[in-house]
Design a protein around this motif. Sequence first.
Motif, PDB file in Angstrom:
ATOM      1  N   PHE A 372       0.805  -1.227   0.000  1.00 41.15           N
ATOM      2  CA  PHE A 372       0.000   0.000   0.000  1.00 41.15           C
ATOM      3  C   PHE A 372       0.837   1.275   0.000  1.00 41.15           C
ATOM      4  O   PHE A 372       0.380   2.321   0.451  1.00 41.15           O
ATOM      5  CB  PHE A 372      -0.969  -0.020   1.181  1.00 41.15           C
ATOM      6  N   GLY A 373       2.046   1.184  -0.501  1.00 43.80           N
ATOM      7  CA  GLY A 373       2.822   2.394  -0.764  1.00 43.80           C
ATOM      8  C   GLY A 373       3.442   3.046   0.449  1.00 43.80           C
ATOM      9  O   GLY A 373       3.686   2.411   1.476  1.00 43.80           O
ATOM     10  N   LYS A 374       3.673   4.331   0.332  1.00 42.41           N
ATOM     11  CA  LYS A 374       4.437   5.070   1.327  1.00 42.41           C
ATOM     12  C   LYS A 374       3.525   5.890   2.236  1.00 42.41           C
ATOM     13  O   LYS A 374       2.483   6.382   1.811  1.00 42.41           O
ATOM     14  CB  LYS A 374       5.439   5.987   0.631  1.00 42.41           C
ATOM     15  N   ALA A 375       3.971   6.049   3.478  1.00 48.31           N
ATOM     16  CA  ALA A 375       3.359   7.005   4.398  1.00 48.31           C
ATOM     17  C   ALA A 375       4.317   8.176   4.501  1.00 48.31           C
ATOM     18  O   ALA A 375       5.521   7.981   4.696  1.00 48.31           O
ATOM     19  CB  ALA A 375       3.130   6.378   5.765  1.00 48.31           C
ATOM     20  N   MET A 376       3.797   9.366   4.337  1.00 46.15           N
ATOM     21  CA  MET A 376       4.695  10.520   4.311  1.00 46.15           C
ATOM     22  C   MET A 376       4.046  11.748   4.930  1.00 46.15           C
ATOM     23  O   MET A 376       2.825  11.797   5.149  1.00 46.15           O
ATOM     24  CB  MET A 376       5.144  10.810   2.872  1.00 46.15           C
ATOM     25  N   VAL A 377       4.871  12.723   5.211  1.00 47.43           N
ATOM     26  CA  VAL A 377       4.429  14.008   5.758  1.00 47.43           C
ATOM     27  C   VAL A 377       4.772  15.094   4.755  1.00 47.43           C
ATOM     28  O   VAL A 377       5.918  15.193   4.311  1.00 47.43           O
ATOM     29  CB  VAL A 377       5.115  14.309   7.102  1.00 47.43           C
ATOM     30  N   LEU A 378       3.779  15.887   4.375  1.00 44.18           N
ATOM     31  CA  LEU A 378       3.984  17.036   3.507  1.00 44.18           C
ATOM     32  C   LEU A 378       3.307  18.257   4.118  1.00 44.18           C
ATOM     33  O   LEU A 378       2.209  18.141   4.684  1.00 44.18           O
ATOM     34  CB  LEU A 378       3.414  16.788   2.107  1.00 44.18           C
ATOM     35  N   CYS A 379       3.936  19.394   4.019  1.00 47.27           N
ATOM     36  CA  CYS A 379       3.358  20.632   4.534  1.00 47.27           C
ATOM     37  C   CYS A 379       2.395  21.211   3.509  1.00 47.27           C
ATOM     38  O   CYS A 379       2.756  21.386   2.341  1.00 47.27           O
ATOM     39  CB  CYS A 379       4.450  21.646   4.839  1.00 47.27           C
ATOM     40  N   THR A 380       1.197  21.488   3.938  1.00 47.89           N
ATOM     41  CA  THR A 380       0.208  22.065   3.034  1.00 47.89           C
ATOM     42  C   THR A 380       0.417  23.564   2.906  1.00 47.89           C
ATOM     43  O   THR A 380       1.096  24.187   3.735  1.00 47.89           O
ATOM     44  CB  THR A 380      -1.221  21.756   3.505  1.00 47.89           C
ATOM     45  N   ASP A 381      -0.142  24.153   1.873  1.00 50.38           N
ATOM     46  CA  ASP A 381      -0.021  25.596   1.660  1.00 50.38           C
ATOM     47  C   ASP A 381      -1.249  26.078   0.892  1.00 50.38           C
ATOM     48  O   ASP A 381      -1.220  26.241  -0.328  1.00 50.38           O
ATOM     49  CB  ASP A 381       1.260  25.923   0.901  1.00 50.38           C
ATOM     50  N   GLU A 382      -2.325  26.297   1.627  1.00 49.49           N
ATOM     51  CA  GLU A 382      -3.574  26.742   1.001  1.00 49.49           C
ATOM     52  C   GLU A 382      -3.426  28.138   0.404  1.00 49.49           C
ATOM     53  O   GLU A 382      -4.007  28.439  -0.639  1.00 49.49           O
ATOM     54  CB  GLU A 382      -4.702  26.716   2.037  1.00 49.49           C
ATOM     55  N   GLU A 383      -2.653  28.988   1.057  1.00 48.98           N
ATOM     56  CA  GLU A 383      -2.478  30.349   0.552  1.00 48.98           C
ATOM     57  C   GLU A 383      -1.767  30.353  -0.799  1.00 48.98           C
ATOM     58  O   GLU A 383      -2.088  31.152  -1.675  1.00 48.98           O
ATOM     59  CB  GLU A 383      -1.720  31.189   1.577  1.00 48.98           C
ATOM     60  N   LEU A 384      -0.804  29.466  -0.961  1.00 52.18           N
ATOM     61  CA  LEU A 384      -0.114  29.381  -2.241  1.00 52.18           C
ATOM     62  C   LEU A 384      -1.079  28.961  -3.347  1.00 52.18           C
ATOM     63  O   LEU A 384      -1.025  29.480  -4.475  1.00 52.18           O
ATOM     64  CB  LEU A 384       1.050  28.398  -2.155  1.00 52.18           C
ATOM     65  N   MET A 385      -1.983  28.029  -3.040  1.00 56.17           N
ATOM     66  CA  MET A 385      -2.972  27.613  -4.022  1.00 56.17           C
ATOM     67  C   MET A 385      -3.906  28.771  -4.387  1.00 56.17           C
ATOM     68  O   MET A 385      -4.297  28.938  -5.547  1.00 56.17           O
ATOM     69  CB  MET A 385      -3.790  26.438  -3.498  1.00 56.17           C
ATOM     70  N   ILE A 386      -4.258  29.587  -3.386  1.00 50.71           N
ATOM     71  CA  ILE A 386      -5.104  30.749  -3.652  1.00 50.71           C
ATOM     72  C   ILE A 386      -4.385  31.722  -4.585  1.00 50.71           C
ATOM     73  O   ILE A 386      -4.974  32.245  -5.531  1.00 50.71           O
ATOM     74  CB  ILE A 386      -5.508  31.440  -2.329  1.00 50.71           C
ATOM     75  N   VAL A 387      -3.085  31.919  -4.329  1.00 52.18           N
ATOM     76  CA  VAL A 387      -2.303  32.809  -5.187  1.00 52.18           C
ATOM     77  C   VAL A 387      -2.236  32.266  -6.608  1.00 52.18           C
ATOM     78  O   VAL A 387      -2.446  32.996  -7.583  1.00 52.18           O
ATOM     79  CB  VAL A 387      -0.884  32.999  -4.615  1.00 52.18           C
ATOM     80  N   ARG A 388      -1.950  30.986  -6.742  1.00 47.21           N
ATOM     81  CA  ARG A 388      -1.825  30.398  -8.080  1.00 47.21           C
ATOM     82  C   ARG A 388      -3.135  30.468  -8.848  1.00 47.21           C
ATOM     83  O   ARG A 388      -3.150  30.760 -10.056  1.00 47.21           O
ATOM     84  CB  ARG A 388      -1.331  28.954  -7.966  1.00 47.21           C
ATOM     85  N   ASP A 389      -4.248  30.176  -8.162  1.00 49.96           N
ATOM     86  CA  ASP A 389      -5.545  30.260  -8.838  1.00 49.96           C
ATOM     87  C   ASP A 389      -5.852  31.700  -9.237  1.00 49.96           C
ATOM     88  O   ASP A 389      -6.372  31.963 -10.335  1.00 49.96           O
ATOM     89  CB  ASP A 389      -6.658  29.744  -7.911  1.00 49.96           C
ATOM     90  N   THR A 390      -5.535  32.635  -8.350  1.00 50.21           N
ATOM     91  CA  THR A 390      -5.791  34.048  -8.619  1.00 50.21           C
ATOM     92  C   THR A 390      -4.989  34.520  -9.833  1.00 50.21           C
ATOM     93  O   THR A 390      -5.522  35.158 -10.745  1.00 50.21           O
ATOM     94  CB  THR A 390      -5.454  34.899  -7.392  1.00 50.21           C
ATOM     95  N   VAL A 391      -3.702  34.183  -9.846  1.00 50.32           N
ATOM     96  CA  VAL A 391      -2.836  34.589 -10.963  1.00 50.32           C
ATOM     97  C   VAL A 391      -3.320  33.974 -12.281  1.00 50.32           C
ATOM     98  O   VAL A 391      -3.382  34.646 -13.312  1.00 50.32           O
ATOM     99  CB  VAL A 391      -1.369  34.175 -10.690  1.00 50.32           C
ATOM    100  N   LYS A 392      -3.686  32.688 -12.236  1.00 52.48           N
ATOM    101  CA  LYS A 392      -4.149  32.008 -13.446  1.00 52.48           C
ATOM    102  C   LYS A 392      -5.393  32.667 -14.022  1.00 52.48           C
ATOM    103  O   LYS A 392      -5.488  32.905 -15.248  1.00 52.48           O
ATOM    104  CB  LYS A 392      -4.438  30.533 -13.116  1.00 52.48           C
ATOM    105  N   ILE A 393      -6.340  32.984 -13.157  1.00 53.63           N
ATOM    106  CA  ILE A 393      -7.595  33.586 -13.619  1.00 53.63           C
ATOM    107  C   ILE A 393      -7.366  35.011 -14.107  1.00 53.63           C
ATOM    108  O   ILE A 393      -7.872  35.416 -15.165  1.00 53.63           O
ATOM    109  CB  ILE A 393      -8.650  33.549 -12.499  1.00 53.63           C
ATOM    110  N   VAL A 394      -6.583  35.782 -13.370  1.00 52.69           N
ATOM    111  CA  VAL A 394      -6.336  37.180 -13.743  1.00 52.69           C
ATOM    112  C   VAL A 394      -5.534  37.276 -15.042  1.00 52.69           C
ATOM    113  O   VAL A 394      -5.816  38.107 -15.907  1.00 52.69           O
ATOM    114  CB  VAL A 394      -5.619  37.926 -12.598  1.00 52.69           C
ATOM    115  N   ASN A 395      -4.546  36.404 -15.192  1.00 54.84           N
ATOM    116  CA  ASN A 395      -3.725  36.446 -16.412  1.00 54.84           C
ATOM    117  C   ASN A 395      -4.503  36.034 -17.655  1.00 54.84           C
ATOM    118  O   ASN A 395      -4.092  36.332 -18.779  1.00 54.84           O
ATOM    119  CB  ASN A 395      -2.503  35.554 -16.260  1.00 54.84           C
ATOM    120  N   ALA A 396      -5.620  35.330 -17.444  1.00 53.83           N
ATOM    121  CA  ALA A 396      -6.441  34.905 -18.580  1.00 53.83           C
ATOM    122  C   ALA A 396      -7.446  35.964 -19.013  1.00 53.83           C
ATOM    123  O   ALA A 396      -8.129  35.794 -20.034  1.00 53.83           O
ATOM    124  CB  ALA A 396      -7.176  33.617 -18.225  1.00 53.83           C
ATOM    125  N   LEU A 397      -7.522  37.056 -18.262  1.00 49.24           N
ATOM    126  CA  LEU A 397      -8.494  38.107 -18.596  1.00 49.24           C
ATOM    127  C   LEU A 397      -8.110  38.828 -19.884  1.00 49.24           C
ATOM    128  O   LEU A 397      -6.928  39.011 -20.172  1.00 49.24           O
ATOM    129  CB  LEU A 397      -8.591  39.102 -17.436  1.00 49.24           C
TER     130      LEU A 397
END
Length: 397
Positions: A372-397
């Motif tokens: 069943f694969g690997k168990a791992m720890v990763l740090c999440t970054d919701e704010e980074l996802m918000i930035v990336r989505d914002t940039v993607k949408i704005v740049n497409a305007l």
Amino acid sequence: MSYILIFNCGSSSLKFSLMDEVSEQVEMSGLAERLGEAGAVITTSWNGNKTPADLGDGSGHKAAVDFILSFLKDQGYLDKIKAIGHRVVHGGIKFKDSALINDEVVAQIRKCIPYAPIHNPANLIGIEAAIAAFPTLPQVAVFDTAYHQTMPETAYLYAIPMDLYRDHNIRRYGFHGTSHRYIADKTIEKLGLDRNNSAIISAHLGNGSSLASIKNGKSVDTTMGFTPLEGLVMGTRAGDVDAGIVKFLSSKLNLNVDEIDTLLNSKSGLLGISELSNDCRTLWAAAEEGHKGAKLALEIMIYRLAKKIVSFIVPLGRLDALVFTGGIGENDVMTRKKVLEHLAFLGFKVDEAANSATSRGKEGIIGESPTFGKAMVLCTDEELMIVRDTVKIVNAL
């Protein structure tokens, strides 16, 4: 150089950060707390300095936004903001992706208030205050629920009369979607998985916790439901309970609907079981000293979590990675160890040294199963996802 301003409004709090559009580095950040209450305060972080400031008793989100704008102006950043990204908790069935904010989007967010009566009004306050302050800047809403819109009917429908779904949209929505989406992308990258042939369980564990089964990069099931109450045992939320308890509490204890809602959301979970705290750090310390309630609360949380993880392999058919994230997932060494010990029958073995070394921002593989694969720890970054989505949408305007 241009920046994205991020607002994350809670019922009595407002988190903000300013992130460089290109480097994706946080330039400054802050947290306003106790909004609408006595002792409202905001703490800003910039150039390595944390500076608290009183907002005034009873000050609300508007006062916090005004303070932030003044702070940004004083530091010379106000004219460098390209766009604003907002976290919005509930997007209902309307939003399957992040969206450029306009009158229609605001109206739809308002329509979802009955589904998230604590969070969506606060999100709207932040949006409306930001629009008033920056009427010409593009603004983007990033929804917690959007990522889970790929769940099949078998996962999101409740076994209740179908007209309740058709007429009132009563179904499972899921939350923490921005975090689960980030973890899915990061896991695929870190392990070199094929996005179109991957099976991941993301365990976002904090005061609010949820699992997501992620197949080929898409959410196919999650533990939270119509509201964030359903699912795992959390800091103050009960998680899964028999709905018949509601009638019992009403008839036997003469509690009204609001009182029952408060009991299940704010007085249950780790806090309710332990009768001590909703903080795992406090509970582990108390358990070490023999506090039976603390020990029991942790055991119940971990047992239910392990049981859910096993069930969440079902929609995937296999498992490439089990990923721990969130405040508890990233930092609570003992919780991770105990969960993996419950999963020993699946072949998981804990790497004690790696697990102990993985916290406070350090990531890594902490265990593995031959099947069943690997168990791992990763740090999440919701704010980074918000930035990336914002940039993607704005740049497409």
